[in-house]
Scaffold this motif. Structure first.
Motif, PDB file in Angstrom:
ATOM      1  N   SER A  34       1.225  40.410 -40.256  1.00  0.00           N
ATOM      2  CA  SER A  34       1.572  40.345 -41.836  1.00  0.00           C
ATOM      3  C   SER A  34       2.327  41.854 -41.933  1.00  0.00           C
ATOM      4  N   PRO A  35       3.265  41.544 -43.243  1.00  0.00           N
ATOM      5  CA  PRO A  35       3.692  43.036 -43.655  1.00  0.00           C
ATOM      6  C   PRO A  35       2.744  44.041 -43.884  1.00  0.00           C
ATOM      7  N   GLU A  36       1.492  43.688 -44.183  1.00  0.00           N
ATOM      8  CA  GLU A  36       0.585  44.653 -44.334  1.00  0.00           C
ATOM      9  C   GLU A  36      -0.039  45.465 -43.021  1.00  0.00           C
ATOM     10  N   GLN A  37      -0.002  44.526 -41.931  1.00  0.00           N
ATOM     11  CA  GLN A  37      -0.312  45.034 -40.707  1.00  0.00           C
ATOM     12  C   GLN A  37       0.806  45.586 -39.904  1.00  0.00           C
ATOM     13  N   ALA A  38       2.041  45.412 -40.258  1.00  0.00           N
ATOM     14  CA  ALA A  38       3.306  46.166 -39.949  1.00  0.00           C
ATOM     15  C   ALA A  38       3.179  47.763 -40.640  1.00  0.00           C
ATOM     16  N   ASP A  39       2.821  47.686 -41.739  1.00  0.00           N
ATOM     17  CA  ASP A  39       2.791  48.865 -42.637  1.00  0.00           C
ATOM     18  C   ASP A  39       1.750  49.962 -41.905  1.00  0.00           C
ATOM     19  N   GLU A  40       0.740  49.070 -41.532  1.00  0.00           N
ATOM     20  CA  GLU A  40      -0.399  49.802 -41.012  1.00  0.00           C
ATOM     21  C   GLU A  40       0.094  50.668 -39.508  1.00  0.00           C
ATOM     22  N   VAL A  41       1.129  49.845 -39.059  1.00  0.00           N
ATOM     23  CA  VAL A  41       1.391  50.407 -37.717  1.00  0.00           C
ATOM     24  C   VAL A  41       2.495  51.481 -37.877  1.00  0.00           C
ATOM     25  N   ILE A  42       3.199  51.198 -38.748  1.00  0.00           N
ATOM     26  CA  ILE A  42       4.057  52.426 -39.099  1.00  0.00           C
ATOM     27  C   ILE A  42       3.434  53.767 -39.652  1.00  0.00           C
ATOM     28  N   ALA A  43       2.326  53.568 -40.485  1.00  0.00           N
ATOM     29  CA  ALA A  43       1.520  54.742 -40.849  1.00  0.00           C
ATOM     30  C   ALA A  43       0.973  55.204 -39.848  1.00  0.00           C
ATOM     31  N   ALA A  44       0.414  54.635 -38.777  1.00  0.00           N
ATOM     32  CA  ALA A  44      -0.151  55.215 -37.390  1.00  0.00           C
ATOM     33  C   ALA A  44       1.075  56.045 -36.526  1.00  0.00           C
ATOM     34  N   VAL A  45       2.212  55.480 -36.740  1.00  0.00           N
ATOM     35  CA  VAL A  45       3.081  56.160 -35.994  1.00  0.00           C
ATOM     36  C   VAL A  45       3.470  57.462 -36.648  1.00  0.00           C
ATOM     37  N   LYS A  46       3.691  57.375 -37.922  1.00  0.00           N
ATOM     38  CA  LYS A  46       3.877  58.680 -38.768  1.00  0.00           C
ATOM     39  C   LYS A  46       2.843  59.725 -38.507  1.00  0.00           C
ATOM     40  N   LYS A  47       1.485  59.137 -38.462  1.00  0.00           N
ATOM     41  CA  LYS A  47       0.531  60.267 -38.237  1.00  0.00           C
ATOM     42  C   LYS A  47       0.512  60.781 -36.986  1.00  0.00           C
ATOM     43  N   GLN A  48       0.715  60.027 -36.001  1.00  0.00           N
ATOM     44  CA  GLN A  48       0.854  60.389 -34.722  1.00  0.00           C
ATOM     45  C   GLN A  48       2.062  61.533 -34.321  1.00  0.00           C
ATOM     46  N   HIS A  49       3.109  61.205 -35.089  1.00  0.00           N
ATOM     47  CA  HIS A  49       4.608  61.904 -34.886  1.00  0.00           C
ATOM     48  C   HIS A  49       4.828  62.474 -36.352  1.00  0.00           C
ATOM     49  N   TRP A  50       3.748  63.247 -36.713  1.00  0.00           N
ATOM     50  CA  TRP A  50       3.772  63.634 -38.122  1.00  0.00           C
ATOM     51  C   TRP A  50       4.810  65.050 -38.067  1.00  0.00           C
ATOM     52  N   ASP A  51       5.176  65.681 -36.685  1.00  0.00           N
ATOM     53  CA  ASP A  51       5.941  66.674 -36.781  1.00  0.00           C
ATOM     54  C   ASP A  51       7.383  66.263 -36.549  1.00  0.00           C
ATOM     55  N   ALA A  52       7.668  64.974 -36.538  1.00  0.00           N
ATOM     56  CA  ALA A  52       9.238  64.491 -36.119  1.00  0.00           C
ATOM     57  C   ALA A  52       9.884  64.544 -37.536  1.00  0.00           C
ATOM     58  N   ARG A  53      11.266  64.581 -37.472  1.00  0.00           N
ATOM     59  CA  ARG A  53      12.082  64.695 -38.606  1.00  0.00           C
ATOM     60  C   ARG A  53      11.948  63.191 -39.297  1.00  0.00           C
ATOM     61  N   HIS A  54      12.223  62.162 -38.408  1.00  0.00           N
ATOM     62  CA  HIS A  54      12.266  60.803 -38.920  1.00  0.00           C
ATOM     63  C   HIS A  54      11.403  59.766 -38.439  1.00  0.00           C
ATOM     64  N   ASN A  55      10.847  58.927 -39.090  1.00  0.00           N
ATOM     65  CA  ASN A  55      10.276  57.760 -38.435  1.00  0.00           C
ATOM     66  C   ASN A  55      10.501  56.751 -38.996  1.00  0.00           C
ATOM     67  N   CYS A  56      11.821  56.128 -38.365  1.00  0.00           N
ATOM     68  CA  CYS A  56      12.513  55.003 -39.117  1.00  0.00           C
ATOM     69  C   CYS A  56      11.940  53.626 -38.737  1.00  0.00           C
ATOM     70  N   SER A  57      12.035  52.422 -39.445  1.00  0.00           N
ATOM     71  CA  SER A  57      11.190  51.406 -39.358  1.00  0.00           C
ATOM     72  C   SER A  57      12.138  50.095 -39.768  1.00  0.00           C
ATOM     73  N   ALA A  58      11.659  49.020 -38.908  1.00  0.00           N
ATOM     74  CA  ALA A  58      12.290  47.525 -39.370  1.00  0.00           C
ATOM     75  C   ALA A  58      11.146  46.782 -39.085  1.00  0.00           C
ATOM     76  N   GLN A  59      10.944  45.718 -40.038  1.00  0.00           N
ATOM     77  CA  GLN A  59       9.768  44.657 -39.727  1.00  0.00           C
ATOM     78  C   GLN A  59      10.459  43.217 -40.099  1.00  0.00           C
ATOM     79  N   VAL A  60       9.925  42.282 -39.204  1.00  0.00           N
ATOM     80  CA  VAL A  60      10.419  40.960 -39.662  1.00  0.00           C
ATOM     81  C   VAL A  60       8.914  40.064 -39.443  1.00  0.00           C
ATOM     82  N   THR A  61       8.633  39.328 -40.586  1.00  0.00           N
ATOM     83  CA  THR A  61       7.261  38.567 -40.441  1.00  0.00           C
ATOM     84  C   THR A  61       7.382  37.208 -41.031  1.00  0.00           C
ATOM     85  N   GLY A  62       6.432  36.556 -40.877  1.00  0.00           N
ATOM     86  CA  GLY A  62       6.492  34.885 -41.487  1.00  0.00           C
ATOM     87  C   GLY A  62       7.123  34.111 -40.096  1.00  0.00           C
TER      88      GLY A  62
END
Length: 217
Positions: A34-62
């Motif tokens: 789901s989009p909600e689960q995708a957002d959770e993955v993005i949030a987890a990566v941002k938390k892991q790589h908090w010191d990175a300049r960019h955490n860009c993302s793309a998702q396709v669901t359905g």
């Protein structure tokens, strides 16, 4: 619609690193429901790589890949999220999220360089991923005595592998009840094989239920 084509997905998460002119691009791809689960993955990566300049993302669901979102996360507009999304679209995938973390190496890549870097990071990660096809399959059930369960389990697994089918849940009640998800045009073949193996004592019954099912490649 048994003959309809559905987008594939990935079987499991995959990571890939790309270094371009001292910038590190860390791609993380994951299957999501789901989009909600995708957002959770993005949030987890941002938390892991908090010191990175960019955490860009793309998702396709359905099931049909009809929901899509992307984010440049501070990169120049259209240089990161959109190219990443285009790779997922070109590969005809759904229920997948891609996050590319960039650690800046001190050398600017320009808009074209960023587009190539972000799209390449996702494409190369997908090259290493295991894909799962999705097909509309028909549900078949058959009940056998417990003493024959092992033999029919082997028979059905072999048959499923030869016919792009999937062996579903087995329930052990008064008898062992097997579930098979079969292409519609192979249902009769399954019935014939089961009848032959049981001397006509076991019947494979179509339930009338169809569902889009993951079929590993």
């Amino acid at each position: 619609m048994p003959d309809r084509s559905y987008p594939a997905t990935i079987a499991a998460a995959v990571d890939h690193e790309l270094v371009i002119r001292k910038s590190r691009f860390l791609a993380h791809l994951a299957p999501v429901a789901s989009p909600e689960q995708a957002d959770e993955v993005i949030a987890a990566v941002k938390k892991q790589h908090w010191d990175a300049r960019h955490n860009c993302s793309a998702q396709v669901t359905g099931v049909l890949g009809d929901r899509a979102r992307s984010s440049d996360d501070g990169e120049p507009s259209g240089t990161a999220g959109t190219p990443m999304l285009e790779v997922l679209r070109r590969r005809e995938l759904t229920d997948v999220v891609a996050v590319v973390t960039r650690y800046f190496g001190g050398i600017k890549l320009g808009a074209g360089g960023l587009v190539r870097a972000y799209s390449s990071a996702v494409a190369e990660a997908l090259d290493a991923a295991s894909l799962v096809d999705r097909r509309m399959l028909a549900q078949i059930t058959l009940a056998v005595p417990h003493s024959d369960a092992g033999r029919f389990d082997n028979l059905l697994r072999d048959w499923a592998a030869r016919h792009d089918a999937v062996l579903g849940e087995t329930r052990y009640v008064q008898q062992a009840v097997f579930e098979v998800w079969s292409p519609q045009d192979a249902v009769e073949a399954l019935g014939a094989e089961v009848a032959s193996a049981s001397g006509g004592a076991v019947a494979a019954s179509a339930t009338g239920t169809t569902h889009v099912v993951d079929v590993p490649r």
